[in-house]
Design an enzyme around this catalytic site. Structure first.
Site, PDB file in Angstrom:
ATOM      1  N   ASN A 109      -3.216  60.746  56.513  1.00 39.74           N
ATOM      2  CA  ASN A 109      -3.988  59.836  57.370  1.00 39.74           C
ATOM      3  C   ASN A 109      -3.463  59.861  58.796  1.00 39.74           C
ATOM      4  O   ASN A 109      -2.281  60.103  59.030  1.00 39.74           O
ATOM      5  CB  ASN A 109      -3.937  58.418  56.804  1.00 39.74           C
ATOM      6  CG  ASN A 109      -4.539  58.356  55.413  1.00 39.74           C
ATOM      7  OD1 ASN A 109      -5.245  59.277  55.022  1.00 39.74           O
ATOM      8  ND2 ASN A 109      -4.267  57.302  54.684  1.00 39.74           N
ATOM      9  N   ASP A 111      -3.959  57.214  60.921  1.00 40.36           N
ATOM     10  CA  ASP A 111      -4.197  55.854  61.416  1.00 40.36           C
ATOM     11  C   ASP A 111      -2.927  55.058  61.726  1.00 40.36           C
ATOM     12  O   ASP A 111      -3.008  53.938  62.245  1.00 40.36           O
ATOM     13  CB  ASP A 111      -5.082  55.071  60.421  1.00 40.36           C
ATOM     14  CG  ASP A 111      -4.539  55.086  58.989  1.00 40.36           C
ATOM     15  OD1 ASP A 111      -3.313  55.125  58.810  1.00 40.36           O
ATOM     16  OD2 ASP A 111      -5.361  55.045  58.047  1.00 40.36           O
ATOM     17  N   HIS A 126      -1.068  65.256  59.278  1.00 42.52           N
ATOM     18  CA  HIS A 126      -2.249  65.596  60.091  1.00 42.52           C
ATOM     19  C   HIS A 126      -2.236  64.907  61.454  1.00 42.52           C
ATOM     20  O   HIS A 126      -3.287  64.741  62.071  1.00 42.52           O
ATOM     21  CB  HIS A 126      -3.538  65.244  59.330  1.00 42.52           C
ATOM     22  CG  HIS A 126      -3.780  66.125  58.133  1.00 42.52           C
ATOM     23  ND1 HIS A 126      -4.705  65.837  57.154  1.00 42.52           N
ATOM     24  CD2 HIS A 126      -3.210  67.311  57.769  1.00 42.52           C
ATOM     25  CE1 HIS A 126      -4.696  66.806  56.237  1.00 42.52           C
ATOM     26  NE2 HIS A 126      -3.790  67.697  56.584  1.00 42.52           N
ATOM     27  N   CYS A 134      -2.122  66.912  75.630  1.00 40.46           N
ATOM     28  CA  CYS A 134      -2.755  67.809  76.595  1.00 40.46           C
ATOM     29  C   CYS A 134      -2.622  69.240  76.066  1.00 40.46           C
ATOM     30  O   CYS A 134      -1.524  69.685  75.728  1.00 40.46           O
ATOM     31  CB  CYS A 134      -2.087  67.688  77.962  1.00 40.46           C
ATOM     32  SG  CYS A 134      -2.680  68.971  79.082  1.00 40.46           S
ATOM     33  N   CYS A 158      -1.833  67.235  84.631  1.00 36.17           N
ATOM     34  CA  CYS A 158      -2.126  68.640  84.978  1.00 36.17           C
ATOM     35  C   CYS A 158      -3.609  68.982  84.952  1.00 36.17           C
ATOM     36  O   CYS A 158      -3.994  70.094  85.291  1.00 36.17           O
ATOM     37  CB  CYS A 158      -1.350  69.583  84.071  1.00 36.17           C
ATOM     38  SG  CYS A 158      -2.138  69.843  82.466  1.00 36.17           S
ATOM     39  N   GLY A 195      -4.950  57.920  46.666  1.00 34.17           N
ATOM     40  CA  GLY A 195      -6.167  57.976  47.480  1.00 34.17           C
ATOM     41  C   GLY A 195      -6.442  59.283  48.182  1.00 34.17           C
ATOM     42  O   GLY A 195      -6.907  59.281  49.311  1.00 34.17           O
ATOM     43  N   SER A 197      -8.379  63.179  47.646  1.00 34.00           N
ATOM     44  CA  SER A 197      -9.221  64.002  46.775  1.00 34.00           C
ATOM     45  C   SER A 197      -8.483  65.279  46.377  1.00 34.00           C
ATOM     46  O   SER A 197      -8.901  65.983  45.464  1.00 34.00           O
ATOM     47  CB  SER A 197     -10.537  64.356  47.486  1.00 34.00           C
ATOM     48  OG  SER A 197     -10.259  65.034  48.697  1.00 34.00           O
ATOM     49  N   GLU A 223     -11.331  57.290  41.176  1.00 29.83           N
ATOM     50  CA  GLU A 223     -12.059  58.408  40.555  1.00 29.83           C
ATOM     51  C   GLU A 223     -11.064  59.463  40.084  1.00 29.83           C
ATOM     52  O   GLU A 223     -10.014  59.639  40.696  1.00 29.83           O
ATOM     53  CB  GLU A 223     -12.964  59.112  41.591  1.00 29.83           C
ATOM     54  CG  GLU A 223     -13.837  58.211  42.421  1.00 29.83           C
ATOM     55  CD  GLU A 223     -15.035  57.698  41.650  1.00 29.83           C
ATOM     56  OE1 GLU A 223     -15.350  58.321  40.611  1.00 29.83           O
ATOM     57  OE2 GLU A 223     -15.614  56.693  42.074  1.00 29.83           O
ATOM     58  N   ALA A 240      -6.294  51.478  45.271  1.00 32.37           N
ATOM     59  CA  ALA A 240      -4.890  51.390  45.681  1.00 32.37           C
ATOM     60  C   ALA A 240      -4.509  49.955  46.033  1.00 32.37           C
ATOM     61  O   ALA A 240      -3.412  49.499  45.701  1.00 32.37           O
ATOM     62  CB  ALA A 240      -4.664  52.301  46.887  1.00 32.37           C
TER      63      ALA A 240
HETATM   64  N1  APR Z   1      -8.063  53.299  46.659  1.00 33.25           N
HETATM   65  C1  APR Z   1      -7.592  54.531  46.329  1.00 33.25           C
HETATM   66  N2  APR Z   1      -8.323  55.657  46.459  1.00 33.25           N
HETATM   67  C2  APR Z   1      -9.576  55.526  46.923  1.00 33.25           C
HETATM   68  C3  APR Z   1     -10.138  54.287  47.293  1.00 33.25           C
HETATM   69  C4  APR Z   1      -9.320  53.131  47.137  1.00 33.25           C
HETATM   70  N3  APR Z   1      -9.758  51.903  47.463  1.00 33.25           N
HETATM   71  N4  APR Z   1     -11.408  54.512  47.728  1.00 33.25           N
HETATM   72  C5  APR Z   1     -11.635  55.829  47.629  1.00 33.25           C
HETATM   73  N5  APR Z   1     -10.533  56.457  47.143  1.00 33.25           N
HETATM   74  C6  APR Z   1     -10.309  57.885  46.884  1.00 33.25           C
HETATM   75  C7  APR Z   1     -11.539  58.712  46.610  1.00 33.25           C
HETATM   76  O1  APR Z   1     -11.888  58.648  45.229  1.00 33.25           O
HETATM   77  C8  APR Z   1     -11.083  60.105  47.033  1.00 33.25           C
HETATM   78  O2  APR Z   1     -10.471  60.790  45.952  1.00 33.25           O
HETATM   79  O3  APR Z   1      -9.768  58.436  48.066  1.00 33.25           O
HETATM   80  C9  APR Z   1     -10.043  59.821  48.107  1.00 33.25           C
HETATM   81  C10 APR Z   1     -10.491  60.166  49.508  1.00 33.25           C
HETATM   82  O4  APR Z   1     -10.696  61.547  49.600  1.00 33.25           O
HETATM   83  P1  APR Z   1     -10.986  62.262  50.999  1.00 33.25           P
HETATM   84  O5  APR Z   1     -12.036  61.517  51.729  1.00 33.25           O
HETATM   85  O6  APR Z   1     -11.224  63.698  50.707  1.00 33.25           O
HETATM   86  O7  APR Z   1      -9.624  62.033  51.828  1.00 33.25           O
HETATM   87  P2  APR Z   1      -8.315  62.921  51.874  1.00 33.25           P
HETATM   88  O8  APR Z   1      -7.976  63.478  50.536  1.00 33.25           O
HETATM   89  O9  APR Z   1      -7.293  62.119  52.590  1.00 33.25           O
HETATM   90  O10 APR Z   1      -8.788  64.100  52.824  1.00 33.25           O
HETATM   91  C11 APR Z   1      -7.864  65.077  53.200  1.00 33.25           C
HETATM   92  O11 APR Z   1      -9.442  66.060  54.675  1.00 33.25           O
HETATM   93  O12 APR Z   1     -11.131  65.974  56.263  1.00 33.25           O
HETATM   94  C12 APR Z   1      -9.778  66.120  56.057  1.00 33.25           C
HETATM   95  O13 APR Z   1      -8.099  65.820  57.649  1.00 33.25           O
HETATM   96  C13 APR Z   1      -8.918  65.086  56.777  1.00 33.25           C
HETATM   97  O14 APR Z   1      -6.770  64.206  56.095  1.00 33.25           O
HETATM   98  C14 APR Z   1      -8.102  64.480  55.664  1.00 33.25           C
HETATM   99  C15 APR Z   1      -8.137  65.549  54.591  1.00 33.25           C
END
Ligand code: APR
Length: 257
Positions: A109, A111, A126, A134, A158, A195, A197, A223, A240
């Site tokens: 993340n 953030d 990331h 810059c 610059c 959290g 994918s 999921e 989470a």
């Molecule tokens: N608690 C836990 N997990 C959750 C929740 C929640 N409340 N809500 C959704 N999720 C899960 C989803 O089921 C999914 O598996 O969070 C995951 C989010 O997946 P992505 O959107 O693919 O995020 P991430 O794995 O961080 O993506 C990786 O992809 O686009 C790039 O640079 C970006 O860092 C990012 C990277």
């Protein structure tokens, strides 16, 4: 339902025991941990990549070709992040670190919410959208110091093009973060995956690397993911922000003996 809850509770207790007896536990987090802070994830229903094409707005060559277009998206993201505050999931990981049960977090993340929650060892895989870099002189700026009224923004010192200090598609992971993450992965006995994918490399390969080194893997996600069947030893299915506070409570109870 009763049995299902019982099984979930047992899995959580088992995960807590593993964490408490490990010499080193680390966490790998993804967008899902910040959903309860009102930051939308990238994939899945309501994900950012349903609304935007990542190849157009979040890929380095597209950014260089048409920075104003990418910036329109990145500015929206920056505004969302600026308003976000840590949620109970972030706060629970901070509590686990304070209890001595979590050595570090590798986060995908951008953030900054883990640091805001109080975690001291956070590896930003990331980058972070709260900083701009810059592309000419590599100077870094806090995002609040740079006006985004006219896009794209340019370096006050610059005149080079500014980019959020985040890893766009096609860009390498910052060397220091990659090295530090690999070291943490080698040393950990438990990895908590929260959290994500598990679809974006090279972060997606960290859990299997940890497992190859003998680590025990606990996954938290509402999921099932590609990691659930392949690497997870315990899958805690759910949000989470609901599961991590319960896990942190279990750990507090273990600590108090
Ligand atoms: N608690 C836990 N997990 C959750 C929740 C929640 N409340 N809500 C959704 N999720 C899960 C989803 O089921 C999914 O598996 O969070 C995951 C989010 O997946 P992505 O959107 O693919 O995020 P991430 O794995 O961080 O993506 C990786 O992809 O686009 C790039 O640079 C970006 O860092 C990012 C990277």
């Amino acid at each position: 339902m009763f049995w299902l809850n019982k099984e979930e509770e047992q899995n959580r207790k088992d995960a807590a025991k593993r964490i408490a007896s490990a010499k080193k536990t680390i966490a790998l987090t993804g967008a899902g941990i910040s959903v309860a802070s009102n930051i939308m994830p990238f994939r899945g229903k309501g994900g950012l990549w349903e609304k935007y094409d990542p190849e157009e707005v979040a890929e380095i060559n597209s950014f260089l070709k048409n920075p104003a277009k990418s910036w329109a998206f990145l500015k929206e993201m920056q505004k969302v992040v600026e308003k976000a505050r840590p949620n109970p999931a972030h706060i629970s990981l901070a509590k686990m670190e304070e209890l001595g049960y979590l050595a570090s977090i590798i986060t995908q993340n951008v953030d900054g919410l883990h640091q805001e929650a109080g975690n001291k060892v956070v590896i930003e895989f990331h980058g972070n959208t709260r900083r701009l870099v810059c592309l000419e002189c590599r100077k870094l700026y806090p995002s609040e110091d740079i006006s985004l009224d006219a896009l794209p923004p340019y370096c006050p010192s610059c005149g080079g093009l500014l980019k959020p200090d985040v890893v766009l598609f096609g860009e390498p992971i910052p060397g220091a973060a990659l090295m530090q993450a690999r070291l943490e992965v080698q040393q950990c006995e438990v990895m908590l995956i929260v959290g994500t994918s598990g679809l974006v490399e090279p972060a997606a390969s960290l859990p299997s690397a940890a497992k190859r080194n003998g680590a025990f893997i606990v996954e938290i996600n509402p999921e099932r993911t590609v990691l659930t069947a392949t690497v997870a030893n315990i899958f805690l299915q759910g949000r989470a922000e609901e599961i991590l506070p319960l896990l942190a409570d279990e750990l507090s109870a273990i600590k108090e003996g």
